[in-house]
Design a protein around this motif. Structure first.
Motif, PDB file in Angstrom:
ATOM      1  N   ARG A 160     -45.298  12.935   7.251  1.00 53.44           N
ATOM      2  CA  ARG A 160     -44.459  12.022   6.475  1.00 53.44           C
ATOM      3  C   ARG A 160     -45.070  11.619   5.125  1.00 53.44           C
ATOM      4  NH1 ARG A 160     -45.022  10.228  11.310  1.00 53.44           N
ATOM      5  NH2 ARG A 160     -45.763   8.136  10.862  1.00 53.44           N
ATOM      6  N   ALA A 164     -43.506   9.285   1.807  1.00 52.04           N
ATOM      7  CA  ALA A 164     -44.224   8.306   0.985  1.00 52.04           C
ATOM      8  C   ALA A 164     -44.155   8.704  -0.490  1.00 52.04           C
ATOM      9  CB  ALA A 164     -45.677   8.201   1.440  1.00 52.04           C
ATOM     10  N   ALA A 165     -44.125  10.010  -0.753  1.00 56.39           N
ATOM     11  CA  ALA A 165     -44.203  10.490  -2.134  1.00 56.39           C
ATOM     12  C   ALA A 165     -42.855  10.532  -2.837  1.00 56.39           C
ATOM     13  CB  ALA A 165     -44.836  11.885  -2.163  1.00 56.39           C
ATOM     14  N   CYS A 166     -41.752  10.540  -2.096  1.00 59.44           N
ATOM     15  CA  CYS A 166     -40.426  10.681  -2.722  1.00 59.44           C
ATOM     16  C   CYS A 166     -39.963   9.352  -3.312  1.00 59.44           C
ATOM     17  CB  CYS A 166     -39.394  11.181  -1.722  1.00 59.44           C
ATOM     18  SG  CYS A 166     -37.724  11.221  -2.428  1.00 59.44           S
ATOM     19  N   PRO A 167     -39.735   9.307  -4.640  1.00 58.72           N
ATOM     20  CA  PRO A 167     -39.319   8.048  -5.265  1.00 58.72           C
ATOM     21  C   PRO A 167     -37.829   7.747  -5.103  1.00 58.72           C
ATOM     22  CG  PRO A 167     -40.052   9.676  -6.900  1.00 58.72           C
ATOM     23  CD  PRO A 167     -39.896  10.388  -5.611  1.00 58.72           C
ATOM     24  N   TRP A 175     -37.264  10.679  14.167  1.00 64.77           N
ATOM     25  CA  TRP A 175     -38.053   9.785  15.025  1.00 64.77           C
ATOM     26  C   TRP A 175     -37.808  10.117  16.497  1.00 64.77           C
ATOM     27  CZ3 TRP A 175     -41.535   7.325  12.289  1.00 64.77           C
ATOM     28  CH2 TRP A 175     -41.257   7.030  10.949  1.00 64.77           C
ATOM     29  N   LYS A 249     -34.292   7.196 -12.145  1.00 65.80           N
ATOM     30  CA  LYS A 249     -35.706   7.037 -12.494  1.00 65.80           C
ATOM     31  C   LYS A 249     -36.272   8.184 -13.342  1.00 65.80           C
ATOM     32  CE  LYS A 249     -36.559   4.485  -8.230  1.00 65.80           C
ATOM     33  NZ  LYS A 249     -37.445   4.203  -7.140  1.00 65.80           N
ATOM     34  N   LEU A 252     -40.133   8.525 -14.367  1.00 72.65           N
ATOM     35  CA  LEU A 252     -41.219   8.936 -13.481  1.00 72.65           C
ATOM     36  C   LEU A 252     -41.687  10.368 -13.757  1.00 72.65           C
ATOM     37  CD1 LEU A 252     -40.113   7.431 -10.040  1.00 72.65           C
ATOM     38  CD2 LEU A 252     -41.474   6.396 -11.842  1.00 72.65           C
TER      39      LEU A 252
ATOM     40  N   VAL B  47     -40.016   2.330   6.133  1.00 68.12           N
ATOM     41  CA  VAL B  47     -41.460   2.124   6.307  1.00 68.12           C
ATOM     42  C   VAL B  47     -41.943   3.215   7.261  1.00 68.12           C
ATOM     43  CG1 VAL B  47     -43.271   0.491   6.914  1.00 68.12           C
ATOM     44  CG2 VAL B  47     -41.089  -0.344   6.053  1.00 68.12           C
ATOM     45  N   SER B  48     -42.369   4.335   6.684  1.00 68.95           N
ATOM     46  CA  SER B  48     -42.626   5.507   7.515  1.00 68.95           C
ATOM     47  C   SER B  48     -44.104   5.658   7.886  1.00 68.95           C
ATOM     48  CB  SER B  48     -42.109   6.765   6.825  1.00 68.95           C
ATOM     49  OG  SER B  48     -42.548   6.801   5.492  1.00 68.95           O
ATOM     50  N   TRP B  49     -44.959   4.853   7.292  1.00 73.35           N
ATOM     51  CA  TRP B  49     -46.346   4.752   7.743  1.00 73.35           C
ATOM     52  C   TRP B  49     -46.614   3.293   8.077  1.00 73.35           C
ATOM     53  CZ3 TRP B  49     -49.187   7.726   3.241  1.00 73.35           C
ATOM     54  CH2 TRP B  49     -49.135   9.103   3.489  1.00 73.35           C
ATOM     55  N   ALA B 188     -44.012   7.272  -6.482  1.00 73.00           N
ATOM     56  CA  ALA B 188     -42.941   6.570  -5.774  1.00 73.00           C
ATOM     57  C   ALA B 188     -43.337   5.152  -5.361  1.00 73.00           C
ATOM     58  CB  ALA B 188     -42.538   7.360  -4.533  1.00 73.00           C
ATOM     59  N   ARG B 189     -44.637   4.853  -5.359  1.00 71.61           N
ATOM     60  CA  ARG B 189     -45.102   3.593  -4.771  1.00 71.61           C
ATOM     61  C   ARG B 189     -45.909   2.782  -5.775  1.00 71.61           C
ATOM     62  NH1 ARG B 189     -41.807   3.724  -0.373  1.00 71.61           N
ATOM     63  NH2 ARG B 189     -41.571   5.915   0.138  1.00 71.61           N
ATOM     64  N   TRP B 192     -49.150   0.864  -4.848  1.00 76.02           N
ATOM     65  CA  TRP B 192     -50.385   1.623  -4.643  1.00 76.02           C
ATOM     66  C   TRP B 192     -50.888   2.283  -5.919  1.00 76.02           C
ATOM     67  CZ3 TRP B 192     -48.113   4.704   0.090  1.00 76.02           C
ATOM     68  CH2 TRP B 192     -48.081   3.858   1.207  1.00 76.02           C
ATOM     69  N   PHE B 342     -44.509   0.257   1.108  1.00 77.84           N
ATOM     70  CA  PHE B 342     -43.160   0.763   1.392  1.00 77.84           C
ATOM     71  C   PHE B 342     -42.063  -0.282   1.167  1.00 77.84           C
ATOM     72  CE2 PHE B 342     -45.794   3.721   3.814  1.00 77.84           C
ATOM     73  CZ  PHE B 342     -45.186   4.929   3.513  1.00 77.84           C
ATOM     74  N   PRO B 346     -38.009   2.418  -2.470  1.00 82.65           N
ATOM     75  CA  PRO B 346     -37.673   2.999  -3.777  1.00 82.65           C
ATOM     76  C   PRO B 346     -36.281   2.587  -4.281  1.00 82.65           C
ATOM     77  CG  PRO B 346     -38.693   4.648  -2.398  1.00 82.65           C
ATOM     78  CD  PRO B 346     -38.489   3.436  -1.534  1.00 82.65           C
TER      79      PRO B 346
END
Lengths: 262, 389
Positions: A160, A164-167, A175, A249, A252, B47-49, B188-189, B192, B342, B346
């Protein structure tokens, strides 16, 4: 390469066997869905749709005129066996978000009421510089030469990091077992397993058979246009020249390839 | 050498049994998670982590902190750390193993973990994190093993080990720097994406790790004949003091930048953590506020005790200060940092995440594995030194 693939599909009708035996990258990365035996001739596999750079324009004016229309979402999710779960386990490839959230920070409270309170279609932007591809540890998500950001569902380890990286919030994680959330399965498209990430593929498998993406084809209001942005004579280029468009965006630097007419 | 872990008194075996019990519950819960999918956690599309990756982050820091003993002892010949250094290296070994396990339990497809090595992606920071973490573990196993062996024979460690020791110093810094890069490079964050992330990680690590080691040292000092020495305890508590102070300073830098600039995409994460944040529907979300204020208060209390020499030199208070440092930093880095990254999402929505019971049980199971490694390794070292039977 292309010839091999065509031969393969022709000889086939053996899609089922291919699905089991061929490495995942060939199945999903290139083009073959398992086409039921005997129907392959109906699909124009000899004339796949190709482009130097695929892109999409969404005319939100037409969506605003038809606020209850969910045709593209239903078509996409049916074709791709996207399961229906409630919010916590939700999977979505294309969905509606309020203008405020879709273009957060670019809205203002004085803009036309109907725009501010409308919903906007969101999907994977198939960025030219995709942050998800950069971070994927086993290269399970990758970019094709025609720009489509693809996933190998047989290689994904489910870490995953791409989410986290996808804006743009374009990625979903399985799940739980997605097959539990499917009432009618489309036998022409693979279902996924629990534990992998998935997202819009710009209908790579339909393109390979000469078809437009499902959302584009099904839209009754012609709000979605899909084409080669590298070709100056393409319809998307024509629309982009005639209309002022925005992207999500842009600052970015990811260079999204989904454009919005507001 | 390791056979010394197989002979011990009643208290030792009671401890081992308790630890094995905790591990057993964790392992069983992991099988439950493996069978049902990560849906059994509180994690979701937004919130995937959460708890697991938070622990990875936190314990990479604890692992790196061994350098705070290794560097003075080997590089500056600070002899007072002689007895403590190997204990620090053991904590490092246990921490790295825990880190690997926390990544493993977070994976959706754990059986495919070898794909990371079969199809490595050198642009991914995860790739480099794997390399530096495994390298660090090997270095620490090698160094502690050779040092103990030499100690057992009553001779100086062989000369060839020195380059490895020197190498382990920048290597320790690298593991936490690369772990910070996992987060700090994500467009994206915004929460951080700060250049202060790696320095802040190092500062909090050099406070939390030595604080944990101090807790261990004070406990075993009480129950065995082992004595790290007053000088070592003092010096270590000063290291904790200044690292903690620098960490708090860096957090305040983050708060200033976000608050004074007022940029919503930076500031709103801090609001979510410290004041609660109101979403587009007018609902205020405050689930993180008690946690973060607990962390802040513990940080201030610990700093007060640590900065006043009279208080710091009282071992009871020192123990409490170290516990406060550890818990404060655990909340900040092992919990809040991940969730606030998270939230807002976004699309600037406020998501909800709280770990579920299975997540806590699996986390404690992995803590148990860490405790098992530390207990047995300490037992070996202490038996060898004649501090216990």
């Amino acid at each position: 390469m292309t010839v091999d693939r065509r031969k393969f599909v022709k000889v086939a009708g053996l899609g089922m066997i291919a699905l089991a035996a061929k490495p995942a990258a060939e199945l999903f990365g290139k083009d073959i869905e398992h086409v039921p035996a005997g129907t392959a001739h109906k699909l124009d596999v000899d004339h796949p749709k190709t482009a130097k750079r695929w892109a999409m324009v969404i005319d939100t004016r037409k969506c605003r005129e038809n606020p209850d229309c969910d045709a593209c979402i239903n078509a996409c999710h049916d074709v791709h066996n996207v399961p229906h779960f409630e919010e916590k386990d939700e999977i979505k490839w294309i969905w509606k978000e309020s203008y405020h959230h879709a273009f957060s920070g670019d809205d203002n409270e004085y803009m036309p009421h109907d725009i501010l309170h409308s919903n906007v279609l969101l999907l994977c932007n198939h960025c030219d510089d995709p942050p998800c591809v950069k971070v994927c540890p086993p290269k399970a998500t990758f970019q094709r030469e025609d720009g489509i950001v693809m996933m190998d569902w047989h290689r994904c380890i489910g870490c995953r990091y791409c989410i986290a990286a996808c804006p743009y919030g374009s990625r979903s994680f399985n799940w739980r077992d997605p097959r539990e959330g499917l009432e009618n399965k489309n036998p022409n498209f693979p279902t996924r397993e629990k534990g992998v990430v998935e997202k819009c593929t710009f209908c790579d498998s339909r393109l390979a058979r000469g078809q437009l993406p499902a959302c584009v084809e099904v839209c009754p209001h012609h709000a979605l246009t899909f084409g080669d942005i590298d070709d100056p004579n393409s319809e998307v280029r024509e629309i982009l020249e005639q209309n002022n468009t925005i992207r999500r965006k842009p600052s970015l630097g990811t260079k999204p390839q989904v454009f919005y007419i507001v | 050498m390791i056979e010394k872990a197989l002979h011990g008194g009643k208290a030792y075996w009671a401890l081992i049994v308790v630890i094995l019990g905790v591990i057993g519950v964790g392992v069983a819960t992991w099988f439950y998670q493996y069978h049902n999918g990560l849906t059994v956690t509180g994690l979701n599309r937004d919130v995937s982590w959460g708890l697991y990756i938070g622990q990875l982050t936190f314990f990479v820091g604890v692992a790196a902190s061994a350098v705070m003993l290794v560097l003075p002892y080997y590089l500056h010949d600070y002899k007072a750390f002689g007895k403590m250094t190997v204990l620090g290296e053991f904590v490092a070994i246990a921490s790295v193993i825990m880190c690997v396990l926390f990544v493993f339990v977070d994976l959706g497809k754990p059986m495919r973990i070898t794909n990371v090595f079969l199809h490595p992606n050198p642009i991914s920071m995860m790739f480099w994190d794997t390399i530096v973490l495994s390298g660090y573990m090997l270095l620490n196993i090698l160094i502690s093993r050779v040092a103990l062996d030499a100690e057992k024979k009553g001779i100086a460690p062989p000369k060839w080990i020195k380059p490895f020791i020197i190498l382990s110093i920048p290597w320790a810094v690298s593991i936490h720097t690369v772990t910070a890069f996992l987060y700090a490079g994500l467009v994206a964050r915004p929460f951080w994406m700060t250049a202060v992330m790696a320095p802040r990680f190092l500062a909090s690590a050099f406070a939390a790790g030595p604080a944990l080691l101090m807790i261990f040292a004070l406990i075993i000092r009480k129950f065995t004949k082992f004595d790290p020495g007053e000088k070592a305890i003092n010096r270590l508590s000063i290291i904790i003091t200044y690292s903690m102070a620098i960490n708090v300073f860096l957090i305040l830098m983050e708060v200033f930048t976000a608050a004074y600039s007022g940029m919503p995409e930076h500031l709103d994460h801090f609001k979510f953590l410290y004041t609660g944040i109101t979403d587009a529907n007018g609902v205020t979300h405050t689930q993180m506020v008690p946690w973060m204020w607990a962390s802040s208060i513990l940080a201030l209390v610990s700093l007060f005790i640590l900065f006043v020499p009279k208080l710091r030199k009282n071992h009871g208070l020192l123990f409490m200060a170290c516990a406060a440092v550890f818990i404060s930093l655990w909340i900040d880095k092992g919990f809040g940092l991940m969730i606030a990254g998270f939230t807002p999402t976004p699309t600037h929505q406020i998501a909800y995440y709280m770990p579920t019971l299975p997540e806590w049980l699996i986390m404690f199971g992995i803590f148990g594995i860490g405790a098992f490694i530390i207990t047995t390794l300490y037992k070996v070292a202490l038996t060898m030194r004649g501090a216990v039977k």
